[in-house]
Each structure stands twice: as structure tokens, then as C-alpha cells.
Scaffold this active site. Structure first.
Site, PDB file in Angstrom:
ATOM      1  N   LYS A   5      22.119  62.236  66.921  1.00  0.00           N
ATOM      2  CA  LYS A   5      22.648  61.456  68.053  1.00  0.00           C
ATOM      3  C   LYS A   5      22.444  59.962  67.797  1.00  0.00           C
ATOM      4  CE  LYS A   5      21.978  65.305  71.256  1.00  0.00           C
ATOM      5  NZ  LYS A   5      21.246  65.927  72.372  1.00  0.00           N
ATOM      6  N   GLN A  16      15.633  65.102  75.567  1.00  0.00           N
ATOM      7  CA  GLN A  16      15.987  66.283  74.777  1.00  0.00           C
ATOM      8  C   GLN A  16      15.219  67.509  75.273  1.00  0.00           C
ATOM      9  OE1 GLN A  16      18.450  66.242  72.527  1.00  0.00           O
ATOM     10  NE2 GLN A  16      18.224  68.376  71.923  1.00  0.00           N
ATOM     11  N   ASP A  45      24.003  63.453  79.844  1.00  0.00           N
ATOM     12  CA  ASP A  45      23.957  64.890  79.535  1.00  0.00           C
ATOM     13  C   ASP A  45      24.691  65.707  80.600  1.00  0.00           C
ATOM     14  OD1 ASP A  45      22.712  65.782  77.188  1.00  0.00           O
ATOM     15  OD2 ASP A  45      20.700  65.392  77.982  1.00  0.00           O
TER      16      ASP A  45
HETATM   17  N1  GUN Z   1      18.967  70.776  74.006  1.00  0.00           N
HETATM   18  C1  GUN Z   1      19.985  71.520  73.516  1.00  0.00           C
HETATM   19  N2  GUN Z   1      21.171  70.932  73.801  1.00  0.00           N
HETATM   20  C2  GUN Z   1      20.883  69.806  74.488  1.00  0.00           C
HETATM   21  C3  GUN Z   1      21.687  68.778  75.040  1.00  0.00           C
HETATM   22  O1  GUN Z   1      22.931  68.782  74.988  1.00  0.00           O
HETATM   23  N3  GUN Z   1      21.012  67.778  75.673  1.00  0.00           N
HETATM   24  C4  GUN Z   1      19.659  67.748  75.756  1.00  0.00           C
HETATM   25  N4  GUN Z   1      19.093  66.731  76.412  1.00  0.00           N
HETATM   26  N5  GUN Z   1      18.889  68.701  75.261  1.00  0.00           N
HETATM   27  C5  GUN Z   1      19.505  69.710  74.624  1.00  0.00           C
END
Ligand code: GUN
Length: 302
Positions: A61, A105, A128
């Protein structure tokens, strides 16, 4: 094969190539935004603990932010951070005018209540799309941030020109991050959309039978290679969201990434299929970038 010969072939939904194309489109929009006198969009990511997969996702990311001309900030904390300390970080990011959007995350360590953290995020910075207000907007068909993985899948379907209207979609897995929002997006009015949706989960009585009815099958369970050819209709579109690390001493890193779909078994029956890796994963990241650019643009106009 000569040029005018045709066969019914499986086409690969190449998320890696598509994500690179969309990143270029986002980079062009960012350049224009900055040329208009705005600062670069700024995404922050909070990473707690030492989970290898989470670190890899967050690294991707952060790297992708640089590729499209965003600023990014990575906030790393040890697994023994308290919930109060993590909430302080979230409140700080909410109040920071230099941050357009941020993510925490998941999964978080067990002593932290994920939902309390999600609910502390300002919905306007919730790129998100996990906050109840964004989830509620999605359920009602109102504007808001859409979770990145299902949003990325919708973009893939759209860009590939896959007809969804009136088709039967089966989503396996009812998580808040993927399965539930995916079922809402596929069923809502729009293109792609307008599907008749079945949402399957751990209590579904006859999963194989439900799957065989799918024109579009989305597997988001996290159980490696559980979807076999006898669970898939001829000509189906198969989207594999699973990405599980499976030990393999012959692999360079000591593990291999496996999807929920037994690719070699299932692919010959499909009209379209996503590979793992290189399918849904890269599309998740471009959706997060899109949400962050939208957050920056909305923030600047409010
Ligand atoms: N863990 C797995 N997928 C995601 C996501 O799209 N965002 C976040 N914050 N955590 C995750």
C-alpha cells in the site's frame, strides 16, 4: 491455431496488469489535482504487531502511494500496544488536517477490540469503508467509501465488460470486509450489479449445490483450494479472494500463496477466472488509492 479458428477458452482476469493501468490513470488525476494548487493526497497506515502477511500488504500500500504521487505515512506499533494507545493514534489522525485518509490494518492483536477501533475512525477519513456509517450507506445505496476488495472486484468485472445483470452470483464468506459488502454491491442497481445474489457461509447446508448455480462465483473464505471443478458451472466467472500462506520448503520464502479455488482443476470450466497471486490483491490496493483521492478531493471542498 490459425487466426479464424475459435475455441471456448478461459480468460484470465489479470488484476496485476489492470491495477498498473489504473494506477497510471490515478497518477494522471493526482498530477492534475496538484497542478491546480492542491497538496498531494496523503494516506496513513497503522500497522500493529509482526504479522508477516499484514506487513506485506501494508508495504504494498505504501509503495503504491509513491507510484501515484501520494504522500504516505506508516505508523508501526508493537503487538502489546494498549487499546487506549491505539485509540489515541486514531484520534490524532482524525484531527490531523494533513491526512486525507487512513487505515488500521486488520487483524489486530486479540486484546484489542477491532470494532471499537473501526468505530473511532472519522467516516470522512475511513478509506477502508469499514465504519458503520460507510457500511450503512453501502447497504442503502448512498454515496460513501466502499471497502477496497469488493470495490476492486467490481472494477475488474466492469473493465472486462462482464455482463452481470440478471445473473446469479454466489458469494462464499460473510465477512464485513469482503463477503457482506460484495453481496450488496453485486445486488444493487447498476452496472456491474443487478445480480441475484446468494450469500453462503459456514452454516450453508449444501455449499457445492449452491456454487453450481453460480454464473459468478466469489470465494472469500480463506480455505486453500476448497473450490473444486465439480462445484463450478461450465462457463462461470470465478473470482478468488483467498490468499493463504501455505508452508512449502521448496519455495524461496518457505511458503506459497494459495487461493480458495483449486485453479488448475477449476480454470478449464470457467469463462473468466482470477489467478492468485495477481488477481484480486492488486485491485484492492487501487481501490484504496481511489478512495484516498476521493477523500482528499472531498476534504478540500468541505
Ligand atoms: N486486512 C485484510 N484486508 C484488509 C483491508 O482491506 N484493510 C485493512 N485495514 N485490513 C485488512
Amino acid at each position: 491455431m490459425s487466426e479464424n479458428e475459435t475455441t471456448m477458452e478461459t480468460a484470465i482476469l489479470d488484476g496485476k496488469a489492470l491495477s498498473q493501468q489504473i494506477k497510471q490513470e490515478i497518477a494522471a488525476e493526482v498530477a492534475e489535482w496538484v497542478a491546480q494548487g492542491h497538496r498531494k493526497p496523503h494516506l496513513a497506515a497503522v500497522l500493529v504487531g509482526n504479522d508477516g502477511a499484514s506487513r506485506t500488504y501494508v508495504d504494498h500500500k505504501v509503495k503504491s502511494c509513491a507510484q501515484v504521487g501520494f504522500t504516505s505515512t506508516l505508523i508501526e506499533r508493537p503487538a502489546d500496544i494498549t487499546q487506549a494507545e491505539l485509540l489515541d493514534i486514531v484520534h490524532g489522525l482524525n484531527a490531523d488536517d494533513g491526512i486525507d485518509g487512513f487505515i488500521v490494518q486488520l487483524p489486530l492483536p486479540r486484546h484489542i477490540d477491532d470494532q471499537a477501533i473501526i468505530e473511532a475512525v472519522d467516516p470522512k477519513k475511513d478509506v477502508d469503508g469499514f465504519h458503520p456509517s460507510n457500511m450503512g450507506n453501502l447497504a442503502l445505496g448512498l454515496p460513501g467509501f466502499v471497502p477496497a476488495t469488493p470495490a476492486g472486484i467490481m472494477t475488474m468485472l466492469e473493465r472486462a465488460g462482464i455482463e452481470t445483470e440478471g445473473r446469479h452470483a454466489v458469494v462464499i464468506g460473510r465477512s464485513s470486509i469482503v463477503g457482506t459488502p460484495m453481496s450488496l454491491l453485486l445486488s444493487r442497481s447498476g452496472n456491474p450489479g443487478n445480480c441475484t445474489v446468494t450469500l453462503c457461509h459456514s452454516r450453508t447446508r449444501n455449499l457445492a449445490e449452491e456454487c453450481r448455480r453460480a454464473d459468478i462465483l466469489v470465494a472469500a473464505v480463506g480455505r486453500p483450494e476448497m473450490i473444486k471443478a465439480d462445484m463450478v458451472k461450465e462457463g462461470a466467472v470465478v473470482i478468488d479472494v483467498g490468499i493463504t500462506r501455505v508452508e512449502d520448503p521448496t519455495a524461496k520464502r518457505g511458503y506459497r500463496l494459495k487461493g480458495d479455488v483449486d485453479y488448475n482443476d477449476v480454470a478449464p470450466k470457467c469463462s473468466w477466472i482470477t489467478p492468485v497471486p495477481g488477481g484480486v490483491g492488486p485491485m484492492t490496493i487501487v481501490s484504496l488509492l481511489r478512495n484516498t483521492l476521493a477523500a482528499a478531493q472531498r476534504g478540500a471542498s468541505s
